[in-house]
Design an enzyme around this catalytic site. Structure first.
Site, PDB file in Angstrom:
ATOM      1  N   TRP A 102       0.832  -1.210   0.000  1.00  0.00           N
ATOM      2  CA  TRP A 102       0.000   0.000   0.000  1.00  0.00           C
ATOM      3  C   TRP A 102       0.859   1.249   0.000  1.00  0.00           C
ATOM      4  O   TRP A 102       0.516   2.249  -0.637  1.00  0.00           O
ATOM      5  CB  TRP A 102      -1.007  -0.016   1.150  1.00  0.00           C
ATOM      6  CG  TRP A 102      -2.061  -1.050   0.916  1.00  0.00           C
ATOM      7  CD1 TRP A 102      -2.291  -2.184   1.653  1.00  0.00           C
ATOM      8  CD2 TRP A 102      -3.024  -1.083  -0.164  1.00  0.00           C
ATOM      9  NE1 TRP A 102      -3.316  -2.899   1.089  1.00  0.00           N
ATOM     10  CE2 TRP A 102      -3.786  -2.266  -0.004  1.00  0.00           C
ATOM     11  CE3 TRP A 102      -3.297  -0.235  -1.241  1.00  0.00           C
ATOM     12  CZ2 TRP A 102      -4.811  -2.618  -0.885  1.00  0.00           C
ATOM     13  CZ3 TRP A 102      -4.315  -0.580  -2.128  1.00  0.00           C
ATOM     14  CH2 TRP A 102      -5.062  -1.756  -1.943  1.00  0.00           C
ATOM     15  N   ASP A 171      -1.946   6.548   6.247  1.00  0.00           N
ATOM     16  CA  ASP A 171      -2.986   5.656   5.725  1.00  0.00           C
ATOM     17  C   ASP A 171      -3.320   4.661   6.838  1.00  0.00           C
ATOM     18  O   ASP A 171      -2.536   3.766   7.135  1.00  0.00           O
ATOM     19  CB  ASP A 171      -2.446   4.929   4.482  1.00  0.00           C
ATOM     20  CG  ASP A 171      -3.459   3.958   3.886  1.00  0.00           C
ATOM     21  OD1 ASP A 171      -4.552   3.788   4.463  1.00  0.00           O
ATOM     22  OD2 ASP A 171      -3.151   3.364   2.828  1.00  0.00           O
ATOM     23  N   LYS A 195     -12.566  -1.948   6.082  1.00  0.00           N
ATOM     24  CA  LYS A 195     -11.836  -2.837   6.983  1.00  0.00           C
ATOM     25  C   LYS A 195     -12.365  -2.711   8.411  1.00  0.00           C
ATOM     26  O   LYS A 195     -12.821  -3.676   8.989  1.00  0.00           O
ATOM     27  CB  LYS A 195     -10.339  -2.548   6.958  1.00  0.00           C
ATOM     28  CG  LYS A 195      -9.573  -3.124   5.774  1.00  0.00           C
ATOM     29  CD  LYS A 195      -9.751  -2.351   4.489  1.00  0.00           C
ATOM     30  CE  LYS A 195      -9.054  -2.988   3.308  1.00  0.00           C
ATOM     31  NZ  LYS A 195      -8.116  -2.090   2.643  1.00  0.00           N
TER      32      LYS A 195
HETATM   33  C1  LIG Z   1      -7.548  -1.567   1.495  1.00  0.00           C
HETATM   34  C2  LIG Z   1      -6.466  -0.572   1.613  1.00  0.00           C
HETATM   35  C3  LIG Z   1      -6.302   0.466   0.692  1.00  0.00           C
HETATM   36  C4  LIG Z   1      -7.181   0.615  -0.535  1.00  0.00           C
HETATM   37  O1  LIG Z   1      -8.434   1.011  -0.187  1.00  0.00           O
HETATM   38  P1  LIG Z   1      -9.541   1.311  -1.314  1.00  0.00           P
HETATM   39  O2  LIG Z   1     -10.702   1.694  -0.493  1.00  0.00           O
HETATM   40  O3  LIG Z   1      -9.728   0.047  -2.084  1.00  0.00           O
HETATM   41  O4  LIG Z   1      -9.040   2.400  -2.161  1.00  0.00           O
HETATM   42  C5  LIG Z   1      -5.285   1.378   0.890  1.00  0.00           C
HETATM   43  N1  LIG Z   1      -4.470   1.281   1.948  1.00  0.00           N
HETATM   44  C6  LIG Z   1      -4.585   0.286   2.855  1.00  0.00           C
HETATM   45  C7  LIG Z   1      -3.652   0.231   4.009  1.00  0.00           C
HETATM   46  C8  LIG Z   1      -5.585  -0.670   2.707  1.00  0.00           C
HETATM   47  O5  LIG Z   1      -5.706  -1.651   3.619  1.00  0.00           O
END
Ligand SMILES: *Cc1c(COP(=O)(O)O)cnc(C)c1O
Length: 359
Positions: A102, A171, A195
């Site tokens: 990511w 993030d 999540k």
């Molecule tokens: C799932 C995830 C993403 C991507 O998220 P989207 O909603 O599909 O854009 C980005 N960063 C992390 C750490 C993730 O777990």
């Protein structure tokens, strides 16, 4: 029909109590004679749902008035672009730490807009660690420092935010709300909802107010923090039902004792799973001990030939979505807030049983 134990990395398990509540309110939300899905986002009922969700999130994370809390669309991936568009001018320098898949995606997207300096990377050791901050090659003119707080695929998690003079951007898609954090240490926190917050389609951004209002002219209005803050995240139609469900999750979290209570539950879950891995000569964690994720737990079997058998046996017991990401292999158990200790216990029981038969 019985519900399974769902270890999906995302979209992921939701608290059963939340789903039950949503089900009860599905056809007739609190005497309105309609579903939340069918309401105008400008209606008094929805404006109240939205405001309550924001207030509960602010309370859970102790977010001060120095920050906007935005409920947006586009996922964390849209934020990979929105962050440089809002926080930098063309040609500006930004610092990124590369701790996994990511991080890499965020770096690539930011590279379209900025001069990206990767201060450190653990790619050479297959993303099994967080590079020692003492060795990070920081720029002296970076507009911000970006980290991925929890790498959902590799299972590597920061225990503490790094110390930095420039705004820290994180993030937190896969570990937001899993434990108390000091929001004041961050300039911007963002997370896709699917999540640990609610269903897919919603993205939460917590951004310090002084960082807003200087977006590039070409920034899409829907991604402009100042525009969205001014419009209470309703510059266009927001993902109303996802926002409502997120609100139910926030209320549920308060019932669990807030984030301190949730962290205690999460710690026990993670400890019991890592103990099952480390206590065997059969299962292996590819991640260094100090930075193992409390949310996403990858592990391998001694022989990849056993993987499909392990997964089939798991599925037969209602233990779902344990297949590891193709870049890591093996298994991955995502044990987000909504995954109860009972699910982890069922998994570790099965792991011991499988080891007895195949070890
Ligand atoms: C799932 C995830 C993403 C991507 O998220 P989207 O909603 O599909 O854009 C980005 N960063 C992390 C750490 C993730 O777990």
């Amino acid at each position: 029909m019985a519900r399974t134990h769902n270890f999906s990395a995302g979209p992921a398990a939701l608290p059963e109590a939340v789903l039950t509540k949503a089900q009860a309110e599905m056809l007739d939300y609190q005497g309105t004679g309609m579903s939340v899905m069918e309401m105008s986002h400008r209606s008094a009922e929805f404006v109240d749902i939205a405001a309550r969700a924001e207030a509960d999130l602010r309370e859970l994370m102790a977010v001060s008035d120095d920050y906007h809390v935005l409920f947006l669309q586009g996922g964390a991936t849209a934020q990979f672009a929105a962050i440089p568009l809002n926080l930098t001018a063309a040609g500006d320098r930004v610092d990124y730490v590369d701790t996994g898949s990511w991080s890499k995606k965020a770096i690539k997207e930011a590279g379209k807009y900025c001069d990206v300096n990767v201060v450190a990377s653990s790619a050479e050791t297959a993303y099994d660690r967080i590079p020692d901050p003492g060795g990070w090659q920081r720029s002296d003119n970076a507009r911000y420092l970006h980290i991925c707080a929890n790498e959902t695929i590799g299972g590597v998690q920061f225990t503490e935010p790094p110390v930095t003079e420039v705004p820290l951007v994180a993030d937190m898609s896969s570990d937001i709300l899993s434990r108390p954090i000091d929001v004041g240490a961050y300039g911007l926190i963002y997370a896709g909802a699917q999540k640990n917050i609610g269903p897919a389609g919603l993205t939460v951004v917590i951004v310090r107010k002084d960082l807003c209002g200087r977006a590039r002219a070409e920034t899409p209005g829907t991604l402009d923090y100042a525009v969205q803050a001014e419009a209470d995240s309703m510059s266009n139609t927001p993902p109303t039902y996802a926002w409502y469900l997120a609100g139910l999750v926030f209320a549920w979290l308060k019932e669990q004792g807030g984030l301190a209570g949730m962290a205690e539950i999460n710690r026990k879950k993670a400890q019991s799973l890592y103990a099952a891995i480390d206590g065997s000569n059969f299962y292996h964690s590819p991640v260094e001990t100090g930075v193992r994720s409390m949310m996403n737990v990858p592990f391998t079997l001694p022989d990849a030939e056993l993987d499909s058998q392990f997964l089939a046996g798991a599925q037969a017991r209602g233990l779902m979505n344990l297949k590891g990401h193709r870049s890591v292999g093996g298994m991955r158990a995502s044990i987000y807030n909504a995954v109860p200790q009972a699910a982890v216990d069922a998994l570790t029981d099965y792991m011991r049983e499988f080891e007895r038969e195949h070890g």
